[in-house]
Design an enzyme around this catalytic site. Structure first.
Site, PDB file in Angstrom:
ATOM      1  N   ASP A  72      30.409  52.183  41.116  1.00 55.43           N
ATOM      2  CA  ASP A  72      29.666  52.770  42.232  1.00 55.43           C
ATOM      3  C   ASP A  72      29.230  54.201  41.933  1.00 55.43           C
ATOM      4  O   ASP A  72      29.648  54.794  40.931  1.00 55.43           O
ATOM      5  CB  ASP A  72      30.508  52.720  43.525  1.00 55.43           C
ATOM      6  CG  ASP A  72      31.977  53.086  43.299  1.00 55.43           C
ATOM      7  OD1 ASP A  72      32.281  53.742  42.284  1.00 55.43           O
ATOM      8  OD2 ASP A  72      32.817  52.728  44.137  1.00 55.43           O
ATOM      9  N   ASP A 141      41.980  51.632  52.972  1.00 58.98           N
ATOM     10  CA  ASP A 141      41.637  50.517  53.867  1.00 58.98           C
ATOM     11  C   ASP A 141      41.398  49.227  53.082  1.00 58.98           C
ATOM     12  O   ASP A 141      40.867  48.257  53.610  1.00 58.98           O
ATOM     13  CB  ASP A 141      40.405  50.879  54.714  1.00 58.98           C
ATOM     14  CG  ASP A 141      39.198  51.267  53.842  1.00 58.98           C
ATOM     15  OD1 ASP A 141      39.271  51.126  52.603  1.00 58.98           O
ATOM     16  OD2 ASP A 141      38.188  51.716  54.416  1.00 58.98           O
ATOM     17  N   GLU A 148      33.291  48.504  51.868  1.00 59.00           N
ATOM     18  CA  GLU A 148      34.094  48.923  53.017  1.00 59.00           C
ATOM     19  C   GLU A 148      34.460  47.710  53.880  1.00 59.00           C
ATOM     20  O   GLU A 148      33.844  46.643  53.748  1.00 59.00           O
ATOM     21  CB  GLU A 148      33.274  49.919  53.846  1.00 59.00           C
ATOM     22  CG  GLU A 148      32.860  51.173  53.080  1.00 59.00           C
ATOM     23  CD  GLU A 148      33.983  52.193  52.949  1.00 59.00           C
ATOM     24  OE1 GLU A 148      35.163  51.789  52.957  1.00 59.00           O
ATOM     25  OE2 GLU A 148      33.690  53.394  52.840  1.00 59.00           O
TER      26      GLU A 148
HETATM   27  N1  LIG Z   1      34.557  54.282  45.559  1.00 56.93           N
HETATM   28  C1  LIG Z   1      35.842  54.719  45.184  1.00 56.93           C
HETATM   29  C2  LIG Z   1      36.694  53.510  44.927  1.00 56.93           C
HETATM   30  O1  LIG Z   1      36.134  52.779  43.843  1.00 56.93           O
HETATM   31  C3  LIG Z   1      38.116  53.950  44.620  1.00 56.93           C
HETATM   32  O2  LIG Z   1      38.896  52.811  44.327  1.00 56.93           O
HETATM   33  C4  LIG Z   1      38.662  54.692  45.804  1.00 56.93           C
HETATM   34  C5  LIG Z   1      40.110  55.107  45.667  1.00 56.93           C
HETATM   35  O3  LIG Z   1      40.235  56.354  45.099  1.00 56.93           O
HETATM   36  P1  LIG Z   1      41.637  56.966  44.672  1.00 56.93           P
HETATM   37  O4  LIG Z   1      42.045  56.210  43.465  1.00 56.93           O
HETATM   38  O5  LIG Z   1      41.323  58.397  44.391  1.00 56.93           O
HETATM   39  O6  LIG Z   1      42.561  56.777  45.817  1.00 56.93           O
HETATM   40  O7  LIG Z   1      37.853  55.844  45.981  1.00 56.93           O
HETATM   41  C6  LIG Z   1      36.476  55.620  46.226  1.00 56.93           C
HETATM   42  O8  LIG Z   1      36.311  55.122  47.498  1.00 56.93           O
END
Ligand SMILES: N[C@@H]1[C@@H](O)[C@H](O)[C@@H](COP(=O)(O)O)O[C@@H]1O
Length: 286
Positions: A72, A141, A148
């Site tokens: 993403d 979540d 989402e």
């Molecule tokens: N788009 C990204 C996700 O791909 C990732 O998995 C998530 C969790 O991030 P973290 O690993 O920092 O908790 O963050 C963002 O939302």
């Protein structure tokens, strides 16, 4: 689905990097076709990237013939922004390994035509023969990539509006100012991840514990999009102990027991690191 539990985020990173190295190396024992690797951003994969860089520096793996597709990218900030996923990936991984920059694919959130950009991305994945291993993190979540809650489980790469919870969580990267966090992103779809030949999800920390419990102990549900991996033929979750906090003791013991038996079998049959090793000891027939 396989589920591996390790003590802390460092041990999760070691396990995941070792797994990726074995997958890449065993792939090149069989074919010259490039290995196609799907990659996440966020804090969860940081230790994995550190360990992959170390493995590369020790000559244990090369990324010369590896093609990557990131999950993403934000819309509304330039690639050069320190918090863009382009910047993240080059800073934490690509600049330190021997990957050909032409083999790196990250969605272009600055594209003049975002819809076309998403279609083009799906087409590039297809033209590379599909993803061999998609590595992912999750949001608290349970979102996978930026899918989402409420995302279609058959979604493809597209534009997504970010949930308020995600904007709040990601504000830590934007001076804790939610006004600075982009409201939209481009993301691979749930089905794009599910098309990969193998999926590995990294889950660390107690803030992900509820999402992990729902993913493993409850049904597949669009409100917790990571749960889609229940329907994948070759899925693996790697978590730390903190992330197990909402799981039943029985569930944790079950998966630890499965790993113990699998390790014994791998020793007996010498299958460790082969592509078939992930099939052994799987709790359910695939
Ligand atoms: N788009 C990204 C996700 O791909 C990732 O998995 C998530 C969790 O991030 P973290 O690993 O920092 O908790 O963050 C963002 O939302």
């Amino acid at each position: 689905m396989r589920y591996i539990i390790r003590e802390d985020p460092s041990a999760v990173g070691e396990y995941a990097a070792d797994y990726i190295v074995k997958r890449i190396n065993s792939h090149f024992q069989k074919t010259d076709r490039p290995f196609v690797l799907g990659l996440p951003t966020g804090s969860s994969p940081l230790k994995t990237y550190e360990n992959l860089i170390k493995a590369y520096e020790r000559g244990l793996v090369s990324f010369k013939n590896v093609i990557t597709f990131n999950m993403d990218e934000y819309v509304g900030i330039p690639k050069s922004h320190p918090e863009s996923y382009h910047s993240f990936m080059w800073k934490h991984f690509f600049s330190h390994i021997d990957i050909d920059p032409n083999n790196v694919h990250i969605l272009d959130g600055e594209s003049k035509n975002l819809l076309e950009e998403c279609d083009r991305y799906e087409e590039s994945i297809r033209s590379c023969g599909g993803v061999d291993l998609f590595v992912s993190g999750i949001g608290s979540d349970g979102h996978i990539a930026f899918n989402e809650p409420g995302s279609s489980l058959s979604s493809r790469t597209r534009i997504k509006t970010l949930a308020y919870d995600t904007i709040l969580a990601n504000s830590r990267f934007f001076d804790n100012d939610i006004e600075k966090v982009p409201r939209m992103a481009l993301t691979v779809g749930v089905a794009t991840v599910m098309d990969a030949r193998e999926v590995m999800v990294l889950i660390t920390g107690h803030s992900k514990a509820l999402a992990l419990a729902k993913c493993i102990e409850e049904g597949m549900n669009h409100m917790n999009t990571v749960s889609c991996i229940q329907n994948h033929r070759n899925a693996l979750i790697v978590s730390d102990e903190d992330a197990t906090l909402e799981l039943k003791v029985k569930t944790v013991r079950y998966f630890k027991g499965i790993e113990k038996v699998q390790t014994e079998i791998e020793h007996i049959y010498g299958l460790h690191g082969s592509s078939s090793s992930s099939q052994i000891g799987s709790p359910q027939p695939k």
